[in-house]
Enzyme design. Structure first.
Site: not given
Ligand code: NGQ
Ligand code: ZN
Length: 482
Positions: A77, A82, A103, A228, A231, A262, A296, A347
């Protein structure tokens, strides 16, 4: 900058044989999927696939490894961009700082990225991964459009930057273009900050098709998809994506990754919207199988652990990021007990260190249960050995590529450890991985790294590391100036 879609660099099309007819390595000690073995002769063909893995062999003509040899670890992942914000969000913005406030900062940072930045960041990152012993990466790629959400002339512009970076670094790549539709459960409209991520099942499938055209899959690269999260994707969108994928070349067994459970708030919102918890909901909506990877799967109840184990799906754990973001602690004892496959990812890239990921996975359990060696078992009492072998196997499954360790038919992806390192020298085989994972001092135990039979790291150095580092620094300087 020239668009890669029009002028694909020649080397991206080449098969990684470097004109050789395969090669061999004699390993006085090597970790095979079934455990440590002595005098293992590894031979691979010109395409980089292992054709012989024979313990108890004679060295013959083959070169001899200078230390113990272990399989390369898949990094299941990654959000490459990032990497450039590591360490930049560790200052209190409000007393209630959380994943959600992080975020917001991450979204703000993502707005600034140009294609050249992404490519420079990813090249540097993938070199760091190789030096750390990660030989494959699964890139969960959702930055699709220009700032503001305007599509690039080539819809695959940013995806191709990532492919280019991976090819130059020499790391195996599973690219997972992300479907992002909504800002929350129940089709809540996406926010302006999410505009660069947005797409439909059709546009995602078209992106995957475009990638197949420009850079067809080969043993070094694979394309999956990533809804994704529950959600960000509707149940209908998810269905459409999964069934559309099935119709595409290589789509039947292509990897599907999803962020799943997560954050506490995510569980609560999912329950409020659907009456089910996220893993439970996904299990009831989709026929999960071995090509699914649930990133997660932190918050599960007993039924979810059981359901997931029965499905054959892989769980993606990212301990350093999950700690950094305050996600909570998975019941890893339950996860391993249930026989669920799992692997590790870096990640958000606050660390590129598979040893730290495995160590923190165990330490979270120790801190919680006030016990030691929580993730060891009677049949594999060395904690690090159990964690390394399982993470390697689960990670391999998540890549959709043949990277499941030192076995015939798998890629020749492996790592030579420094037998003279103070923490490794004079150890018995049964003590080696414990030292690697649980002792981290100033040595460089990871010496040489091979991907598909090609040596990409020599004595801890990658041939492109200096130029990549300079380009990375220029990108950072540009991104941080206001
Ligand atoms: C991401 N990262 O997509 O980069 C996500 C944050 C989200 C992690 N979950 C954004 N660690 O989950 O909405
Ligand atoms: Zn991620």
């Amino acid at each position: 900058m020239v668009s890669l879609g029009e002028h694909t660099p020649q080397h991206l099309h080449q098969h990684r044989s470097d004109g050789q007819s395969g090669d061999a390595l004699f390993c006085p000690l090597a970790l095979l999927p079934q455990g440590w073995r002595k005098d293992v002769l590894l031979r691979w063909d010109a395409a980089g696939n292992l054709v012989d893995v024979s313990p108890g062999s004679a060295a013959g003509e083959a070169r001899s490894a200078c230390g113990p040899v272990i399989a390369g670890m898949p990094n299941l992942h990654s959000h490459a961009f990032q990497r450039a914000m590591a360490g930049l969000t560790e200052v209190m913005g409000s007393p209630s700082d959380s994943f959600w406030s992080w975020r917001k900062l991450m979204y703000r940072f993502a707005q600034r990225l140009q294609p050249e930045h992404l490519e420079a960041i990813a090249r540097h990152l993938y070199i760091e991964m190789l030096k750390a012993g990660y030989t494959s990466v699964c890139e969960f790629h959702y930055l699709h459009h220009a700032p503001g959400g305007t599509p690039y002339a080539d819809r695959a512009e940013l995806a191709l930057r990532l492919m280019q970076a991976a090819a130059e670094a020499g790391i195996g790549m599973t690219l997972l273009p992300v479907l992002y539709q909504y800002s929350g459960f129940g089709r809540q409209a996406a926010s302006a900050e999410q505009a660069r991520f947005l797409g439909s099942p059709q546009s995602l499938l078209a992106l995957r098709e475009r990638l197949q055209q420009v850079l067809p899959e080969n043993p070094m690269r694979r394309y999956g998809v990533a809804p994704h999260s529950l959600r960000a994707v509707s149940p209908e969108g998810l269905d459409e994506l999964v069934s559309g994928l099935r119709q595409q070349p290589g789509g039947r067994d292509a990897p599907i990754h999803i962020h799943i459970a997560e954050q506490w708030r995510e569980i609560q919102d999912c329950l409020a919207w659907s009456g089910q918890r996220p893993v439970q909901l996904l299990l009831s909506q989709q026929e999960l199988d071995a090509r699914w990877c649930l990133i997660h799967a932190t918050h599960m109840d007993l039924g979810e652990y059981r359901g997931l184990a029965a499905s054959g799906a892989v769980v993606g754990l990212c301990p350093t990021t999950e700690a950094n973001l305050g996600d909570g602690i998975i019941d890893a004892g339950q996860l391993l007990e249930s026989g669920t496959r799992w692997g590790i990812g870096s990640d958000s890239h606050i660390a590129i260190n598979l040893r730290a990921e495995l160590r923190l996975l165990e330490y979270g359990q120790r801190l919680h249960h006030r016990r030691r060696n929580v993730l060891a078992s009677e049949s594999v009492p060395a904690t690090a050995d159990r964690l390394f072998v399982q993470a390697q196997a689960g990670g391999a499954a998540a890549t959709g590529r043949a990277v499941a360790g030192l076995a015939v038919g798998q890629r020749a992806d492996f790592v030579l450890l420094d037998g003279e390192d103070v923490n490794l020298a004079d150890r018995s085989p049964a003590q080696l991985l414990s030292a690697l994972v649980f002792c981290e001092h100033d040595g460089q135990p990871i010496q040489d790294v091979y991907v598909g039979g090609r040596q990409v790291v020599t004595a801890g150095r990658h041939p492109l590391q200096e130029t990549a580092r300079q380009a990375y620094r220029r990108a950072i300087a540009d991104l941080l100036k206001d």
